[in-house]
Design an enzyme around this catalytic site. Sequence first.
Site, PDB file in Angstrom:
ATOM      1  CD1 TRP A 173      -0.220  -1.681   3.043  1.00  0.00           C
ATOM      2  CD2 TRP A 173       0.643   0.353   3.336  1.00  0.00           C
ATOM      3  NE1 TRP A 173       0.571  -1.727   4.168  1.00  0.00           N
ATOM      4  CE2 TRP A 173       1.107  -0.488   4.370  1.00  0.00           C
ATOM      5  CE3 TRP A 173       1.063   1.682   3.336  1.00  0.00           C
ATOM      6  CZ2 TRP A 173       1.969  -0.047   5.373  1.00  0.00           C
ATOM      7  CZ3 TRP A 173       1.923   2.123   4.323  1.00  0.00           C
ATOM      8  CH2 TRP A 173       2.363   1.268   5.328  1.00  0.00           C
ATOM      9  CG  ASN A 174       5.109   1.234   0.513  1.00  0.00           C
ATOM     10  OD1 ASN A 174       4.668   0.417  -0.292  1.00  0.00           O
ATOM     11  ND2 ASN A 174       6.384   1.295   0.832  1.00  0.00           N
TER      12      ASN A 174
ATOM     13  CE  LYS B 296      -2.856  -9.696  -1.227  1.00  0.00           C
ATOM     14  NZ  LYS B 296      -3.140  -8.287  -0.845  1.00  0.00           N
TER      15      LYS B 296
ATOM     16  N   PRO C  10      -2.968  -3.946  -2.825  1.00  0.00           N
ATOM     17  CG  PRO C  10      -2.220  -1.761  -2.508  1.00  0.00           C
ATOM     18  CD  PRO C  10      -2.364  -2.821  -3.555  1.00  0.00           C
ATOM     19  CD  GLU C  11      -6.264  -7.098  -0.092  1.00  0.00           C
ATOM     20  OE1 GLU C  11      -5.202  -6.722   0.438  1.00  0.00           O
ATOM     21  OE2 GLU C  11      -6.329  -8.076  -0.873  1.00  0.00           O
TER      22      GLU C  11
ATOM     23  N   GLY D 258       6.703  -6.368   0.417  1.00  0.00           N
ATOM     24  CA  GLY D 258       6.041  -6.188   1.707  1.00  0.00           C
ATOM     25  C   GLY D 258       7.011  -6.450   2.833  1.00  0.00           C
ATOM     26  CB  SER D 259       6.449  -7.022   6.403  1.00  0.00           C
ATOM     27  OG  SER D 259       5.565  -8.100   6.393  1.00  0.00           O
TER      28      SER D 259
ATOM     29  CD  GLU E  62      12.398  -5.489  -4.767  1.00  0.00           C
ATOM     30  OE1 GLU E  62      12.934  -4.828  -3.852  1.00  0.00           O
ATOM     31  OE2 GLU E  62      12.922  -5.688  -5.858  1.00  0.00           O
ATOM     32  CG  LEU E  63      11.187  -9.442   1.556  1.00  0.00           C
ATOM     33  CD1 LEU E  63      11.600 -10.686   2.312  1.00  0.00           C
ATOM     34  CD2 LEU E  63       9.707  -9.481   1.221  1.00  0.00           C
TER      35      LEU E  63
ATOM     36  CB  CYS F  58      11.034  -0.660   1.485  1.00  0.00           C
ATOM     37  SG  CYS F  58      11.185  -0.319  -0.268  1.00  0.00           S
TER      38      CYS F  58
ATOM     39  CD  GLU G 203      10.849  -1.679   7.064  1.00  0.00           C
ATOM     40  OE1 GLU G 203      10.360  -2.815   7.171  1.00  0.00           O
ATOM     41  OE2 GLU G 203      11.003  -1.105   5.982  1.00  0.00           O
TER      42      GLU G 203
HETATM   43  P1  NAD Z   1       1.966  -6.548   7.004  1.00  0.00           P
HETATM   44  O1  NAD Z   1       3.166  -7.382   7.178  1.00  0.00           O
HETATM   45  O2  NAD Z   1       0.686  -7.001   7.584  1.00  0.00           O
HETATM   46  O3  NAD Z   1       1.665  -6.322   5.441  1.00  0.00           O
HETATM   47  C1  NAD Z   1       2.624  -5.861   4.530  1.00  0.00           C
HETATM   48  C2  NAD Z   1       2.040  -6.045   3.127  1.00  0.00           C
HETATM   49  O4  NAD Z   1       1.908  -7.439   2.839  1.00  0.00           O
HETATM   50  C3  NAD Z   1       0.628  -5.487   2.983  1.00  0.00           C
HETATM   51  O5  NAD Z   1       0.509  -4.941   1.678  1.00  0.00           O
HETATM   52  C4  NAD Z   1      -0.293  -6.711   3.139  1.00  0.00           C
HETATM   53  O6  NAD Z   1      -1.503  -6.603   2.407  1.00  0.00           O
HETATM   54  C5  NAD Z   1       0.548  -7.818   2.573  1.00  0.00           C
HETATM   55  N1  NAD Z   1       0.333  -9.113   3.201  1.00  0.00           N
HETATM   56  C6  NAD Z   1       0.245  -9.375   4.508  1.00  0.00           C
HETATM   57  N2  NAD Z   1       0.113 -10.694   4.715  1.00  0.00           N
HETATM   58  C7  NAD Z   1       0.126 -11.279   3.499  1.00  0.00           C
HETATM   59  C8  NAD Z   1       0.050 -12.616   3.033  1.00  0.00           C
HETATM   60  N3  NAD Z   1      -0.007 -13.654   3.890  1.00  0.00           N
HETATM   61  N4  NAD Z   1       0.076 -12.849   1.705  1.00  0.00           N
HETATM   62  C9  NAD Z   1       0.203 -11.826   0.829  1.00  0.00           C
HETATM   63  N5  NAD Z   1       0.289 -10.545   1.203  1.00  0.00           N
HETATM   64  C10 NAD Z   1       0.262 -10.269   2.522  1.00  0.00           C
HETATM   65  O7  NAD Z   1       2.329  -5.114   7.549  1.00  0.00           O
HETATM   66  P2  NAD Z   1       1.621  -3.716   7.410  1.00  0.00           P
HETATM   67  O8  NAD Z   1       1.210  -3.230   8.760  1.00  0.00           O
HETATM   68  O9  NAD Z   1       0.609  -3.692   6.320  1.00  0.00           O
HETATM   69  O10 NAD Z   1       2.852  -2.894   6.878  1.00  0.00           O
HETATM   70  C11 NAD Z   1       3.953  -2.611   7.713  1.00  0.00           C
HETATM   71  C12 NAD Z   1       5.140  -3.437   7.383  1.00  0.00           C
HETATM   72  O11 NAD Z   1       5.107  -3.860   6.043  1.00  0.00           O
HETATM   73  C13 NAD Z   1       6.384  -2.597   7.528  1.00  0.00           C
HETATM   74  O12 NAD Z   1       7.079  -2.979   8.665  1.00  0.00           O
HETATM   75  C14 NAD Z   1       7.184  -2.823   6.285  1.00  0.00           C
HETATM   76  O13 NAD Z   1       8.291  -3.625   6.520  1.00  0.00           O
HETATM   77  C15 NAD Z   1       6.339  -3.661   5.401  1.00  0.00           C
HETATM   78  N6  NAD Z   1       6.120  -3.062   4.086  1.00  0.00           N
HETATM   79  C16 NAD Z   1       7.159  -3.070   3.237  1.00  0.00           C
HETATM   80  C17 NAD Z   1       6.996  -2.525   1.990  1.00  0.00           C
HETATM   81  C18 NAD Z   1       8.125  -2.510   1.004  1.00  0.00           C
HETATM   82  O14 NAD Z   1       8.095  -1.705   0.090  1.00  0.00           O
HETATM   83  N7  NAD Z   1       9.102  -3.396   1.111  1.00  0.00           N
HETATM   84  C19 NAD Z   1       5.776  -1.982   1.629  1.00  0.00           C
HETATM   85  C20 NAD Z   1       4.716  -1.995   2.541  1.00  0.00           C
HETATM   86  C21 NAD Z   1       4.907  -2.570   3.775  1.00  0.00           C
END
Ligand code: NAD
Length: 483
Positions: free
Chosen positions: A157-158, A181, A183-184, A234-235, A256-257, A290, A387
Amino acid sequence: MDTVTAPAYPDLFLFVDGQFIGIEGRKHQDVLNPATGQPVGKLPHATVEDMDHALLAAQRAFETWRRSSPVERSKVLRRAADLIRERAPEIAHGITLDMGKPYAEALAEVMGGAEHAEWHAEECRRIYGRVIPPRVDGVRQLVLREPIGVCAAFTPWNFPFNQAIRKVVAALGAGCTLVLKGPEDAPSAVVAIARIFVDAGLPAGCLNLVWGVPAEVSDHLIRSPIVRKISFTGSVPVGKQLAALAGSLMKRCTMELGGHSPAIIFDDADIERAADLLANMKYRNAGQVCVSPSRMYVQEAAYDRFVERFAQIASGLKVGSGLDKDTRMGPLAHQRRVPTMESFIDDADRRGGKVLVGGTKIDGAGNFFSPTVITDVPDDSKLMTQEPFGPVAPIVRFKAFDEVVKRANSLPYGLASYVFTRASRNATAMSNALEAGMVNINHFGIALSETPFGGVKDSGYGSEGGTETFDGYLVTKFVTALN
Ligand code: NAD
């Protein structure tokens, strides 16, 4: 207050086999505006049948798209780039409404997406194989590069537009098809991408879009035998889960974490310039980036000057709605990020950190958090080891080169890093010593279409930038033939 007049928030859809599908007869969720906490739209969730339909459509479309000429694929991507530029203002409004970032940042994000589409349009025409001279006369040895197949992509979502368009143009350019899929929490930009590709002439089934409970959708898609490649941004914890599942099924991944990027400022640097640049980068997108510089190590002699300048910028930033033209920092994208920021600050406070600027949620509606500067926080605190992904900046001192390298490399992350120095010896030695996928020296120069983008260690693997991008979407076939 001078505000941007936003058009109505767009309707949201699934996109399966060329058809947009609304909420009728499906579970759905509210999409909230993080600046007000109020709903702006309703997002349909895919049923299992929708996901299977999307997978079969992508499989069928792959049989044709993989054989399309690179010139044809290039034309579709070029038309997409033109449409992105044309529609950028309305897409950016949608991002400001569902994700919260200032409109100018959202617009820049979308316009950057047009560049990615254009660059991949050019580069997909240059996916070449090679001919290897044989050992025996009459033998021909060919190395062919073929699209890997149907991809499942998961984007965050960022940067809702940028992260999705990068994966879409790389997969399509390579001749793959995909089920995405997005970002919801911030879905409008991804629905706009589906519309753009319909209008750019992409055949039905090549791009499909599903929404739902992230863990359920990713589990279903990754387990499907139709899917050959997974790309996730994502994370770290989620990335590890998805990579483990994909690994157990022998499927290729690009991951890309997260990162916790060190910024190392030597006392010979242009300190004011370093502070200006780093503070502006740190609070961009409310720190939800990130590659944000998230641990500032400043050499002792320059420490006070750097802190003073950085704190001055942080305290002067105007926080508010992304639709207000004066706003420099919008809200956090979700309510859940507010207690996360508070937990970083509480931990730092308990452990002797000094909150110089901010440190609290801003009263009233919306997820607004003050730009925060914390000094004297120990290396083993939560803020220095996890982070933050928010507008909280720790600044600490260092004495010597070897010591700061050890501290910078001490975490499992390895995404971006930043160095400020006038000494070329420091610059070269730092670029060799830092365990990071990207090293920026004296400026911010990453995330361009033509340059690699990715991390090492827990920050993931694979690249979503530069010619390396296509490596993730191609397989190698060796053909040897005796005439
Ligand atoms: P989160 O770990 O719940 O989700 C991060 C992202 O992953 C979200 O877009 C979410 O929809 C997706 N996601 C979560 N569980 C998933 C699954 N099982 N399968 C597929 N997608 C899934 O955390 P959050 O509160 O939404 O975001 C904060 C953390 O996410 C931060 O600490 C950051 O590290 C990470 N993040 C990283 C990036 C990046 O560009 N690398 C981008 C967004 C968030």
